[in-house]
Design an enzyme around this catalytic site. Sequence first.
Site, PDB file in Angstrom:
ATOM      1  CE  LYS A   2      -4.021  -2.174   2.221  1.00  0.00           C
ATOM      2  NZ  LYS A   2      -5.042  -2.056   3.307  1.00  0.00           N
TER       3      LYS A   2
ATOM      4  CE1 TYR B 117      -9.605  -2.687   0.252  1.00  0.00           C
ATOM      5  CE2 TYR B 117      -8.651  -0.690  -0.662  1.00  0.00           C
ATOM      6  CZ  TYR B 117      -8.511  -1.872   0.033  1.00  0.00           C
ATOM      7  OH  TYR B 117      -7.276  -2.240   0.519  1.00  0.00           O
TER       8      TYR B 117
ATOM      9  CG  ASN C  51      -3.761  -2.110   6.807  1.00  0.00           C
ATOM     10  OD1 ASN C  51      -3.626  -1.771   5.641  1.00  0.00           O
ATOM     11  ND2 ASN C  51      -4.799  -2.805   7.233  1.00  0.00           N
TER      12      ASN C  51
ATOM     13  CG  HIS D  67      -5.376  -6.082  -0.374  1.00  0.00           C
ATOM     14  ND1 HIS D  67      -6.600  -6.024   0.228  1.00  0.00           N
ATOM     15  CD2 HIS D  67      -5.502  -6.945  -1.411  1.00  0.00           C
ATOM     16  CE1 HIS D  67      -7.444  -6.813  -0.442  1.00  0.00           C
ATOM     17  NE2 HIS D  67      -6.791  -7.381  -1.439  1.00  0.00           N
TER      18      HIS D  67
ATOM     19  CD  GLU E 113      -9.249  -8.506  -3.584  1.00  0.00           C
ATOM     20  OE1 GLU E 113      -8.131  -9.020  -3.361  1.00  0.00           O
ATOM     21  OE2 GLU E 113     -10.020  -8.137  -2.682  1.00  0.00           O
TER      22      GLU E 113
END
Length: 138
Positions: free
Chosen positions: A10, A50, A113, A116, A127
């Site tokens: 990320k 998302y 965070n 993913h 995805e």
Amino acid sequence: MAQRTLSIVKPDAVRKGFTGAILAEIDRGGFGIVAIKKLSISKEQAEGFYAVHKERPFFDGLTTFMSSGPLVLLVLEKDNAIADLRKLMGATNPANAEEGTIRKRFAGSIQENAVHGSDAEDTAAFEIGYWFAGYELI
Ligand code: ATP
Ligand code: MG
């Protein structure tokens, strides 16, 4: 049987210079890299990715964050790849992540965070198809 999963380094982790260290953890975890690319995504692309979280209170912040700078998209392969990657990543909130996990080491907050990983076979298929064309998946 070998299984594929979609992973993302990320924007927070890319910005902090952790890409190489995270790729090394993924390598050490026994994952093969089927496909990899670094790019910046739009807010709209993040919203599509998302979409399952559309009604969540963190949706706007999450999609703004994911479109805030370059990220690294990965298609990974190994036996039990989906569950094994999530184990290697650790809990969504780094405060709850186990010692030695990627999020424990590299994540700054529940939103930023670091990584993913797809959570099931159907979401992995969606995805991977969202970011990669068939000809990119060698
Ligand atoms: P990911 O889908 O990114 O692998 P995950 O499956 O552990 O993470 P999800 O519940 O799918 O977590 O949430 C997707 C992402 O939304 C999280 O990784 C995090 O970046 C963000 N997020 C989740 N919960 C919160 C929250 N309470 N506040 C802020 N951001 C959140
Ligand atoms: Mg998730």
